[in-house]
Design an enzyme around this catalytic site. Structure first.
Site, PDB file in Angstrom:
ATOM      1  N   VAL A  79      74.812  94.117  96.831  1.00 52.41           N
ATOM      2  CA  VAL A  79      73.722  94.955  96.880  1.00 52.41           C
ATOM      3  C   VAL A  79      72.789  94.516  95.692  1.00 52.41           C
ATOM      4  O   VAL A  79      73.425  94.464  94.754  1.00 52.41           O
ATOM      5  CB  VAL A  79      73.918  96.339  97.160  1.00 52.41           C
ATOM      6  CG1 VAL A  79      74.601  96.952  95.716  1.00 52.41           C
ATOM      7  CG2 VAL A  79      72.731  97.118  97.338  1.00 52.41           C
ATOM      8  N   CYS A  80      71.470  94.567  95.909  1.00 58.05           N
ATOM      9  CA  CYS A  80      70.549  94.702  94.669  1.00 58.05           C
ATOM     10  C   CYS A  80      70.518  93.236  94.107  1.00 58.05           C
ATOM     11  O   CYS A  80      70.308  92.115  94.999  1.00 58.05           O
ATOM     12  CB  CYS A  80      70.819  95.461  93.667  1.00 58.05           C
ATOM     13  SG  CYS A  80      69.525  95.895  92.522  1.00 58.05           S
ATOM     14  N   ALA A  81      70.837  92.847  92.918  1.00 56.11           N
ATOM     15  CA  ALA A  81      70.765  91.743  92.315  1.00 56.11           C
ATOM     16  C   ALA A  81      71.995  90.862  92.521  1.00 56.11           C
ATOM     17  O   ALA A  81      71.939  89.479  92.715  1.00 56.11           O
ATOM     18  CB  ALA A  81      70.706  91.949  90.783  1.00 56.11           C
ATOM     19  N   TYR A 101      67.698  92.246  95.904  1.00 58.09           N
ATOM     20  CA  TYR A 101      66.616  92.849  95.624  1.00 58.09           C
ATOM     21  C   TYR A 101      65.188  91.906  95.522  1.00 58.09           C
ATOM     22  O   TYR A 101      65.160  90.919  95.183  1.00 58.09           O
ATOM     23  CB  TYR A 101      66.785  93.181  94.178  1.00 58.09           C
ATOM     24  CG  TYR A 101      65.956  94.134  93.491  1.00 58.09           C
ATOM     25  CD1 TYR A 101      65.808  95.576  93.882  1.00 58.09           C
ATOM     26  CD2 TYR A 101      64.776  93.798  92.561  1.00 58.09           C
ATOM     27  CE1 TYR A 101      64.837  96.422  93.109  1.00 58.09           C
ATOM     28  CE2 TYR A 101      64.006  94.535  91.961  1.00 58.09           C
ATOM     29  CZ  TYR A 101      64.126  95.952  92.327  1.00 58.09           C
ATOM     30  OH  TYR A 101      63.055  96.959  91.889  1.00 58.09           O
TER      31      TYR A 101
END
Length: 161
Positions: A79-81, A101
């Protein structure tokens, strides 16, 4: 869902206290080296945030574990970066869509980027960030326990799927 979860630290020297990107401290259950010795995992999920995603990327033990997971066609997620910084940089994203992200520096690392909150391609699940984390978690639960159970829990949490 009732899953047994093991949180592993990639910090050098066996340090189990991990400081998250927003300053929250979290105590891991074990080190990544010890977790790697435990054999097989049903699912490996990578958190996001910086510089944490860089620490994940730089962990040889974690990358070896993810490569083993990929070879066995077992599920892993980020998730995200982390989809861009870890999975894309290490060749661990399958052909097809992925997300991360939505910021410059991350998006261009994903060869077939998606604007969806959560993307499932083969045995890899990716998600955009903190605001999509409930949908991400429910998707992981669905992979492990089925759609009916994930929908039940989503309903209890008042989350639209």
């Amino acid at each position: 869902f009732g899953a047994s979860v093991t949180v592993a630290s990639v910090k050098p020297g066996g340090d189990l206290i991990c400081k998250m990107s927003r300053g929250i401290k979290f105590m891991a259950d074990t080190t990544i080296s010890e977790a790697a010795k435990d054999g097989e995992w049903d699912l490996i999920a990578l958190p996001g945030g910086m510089p944490g995603a860089e620490h994940l990327r730089d962990s040889d033990a974690l990358i070896a574990l993810l490569e083993k997971q990929k070879a066995a066609k077992k599920t892993y997620a980020a998730v995200c970066a982390a989809p861009a910084v870890v999975l894309a940089s290490k060749g661990l994203l399958p052909d097809g869509a992925a997300t991360c992200y939505p910021a410059p520096g991350f998006r261009e690392k994903i060869s077939t980027e998606s604007d969806d909150a959560v993307v499932v391609t083969e045995n890899v699940i990716t998600s955009q960030g903190p605001g999509t984390s409930l949908k991400f978690a429910l998707q992981l639960g669905e992979i492990l326990y089925g759609k009916e159970k994930a929908d039940e829990i989503a309903g209890q949490m008042l989350v639209d799927r």
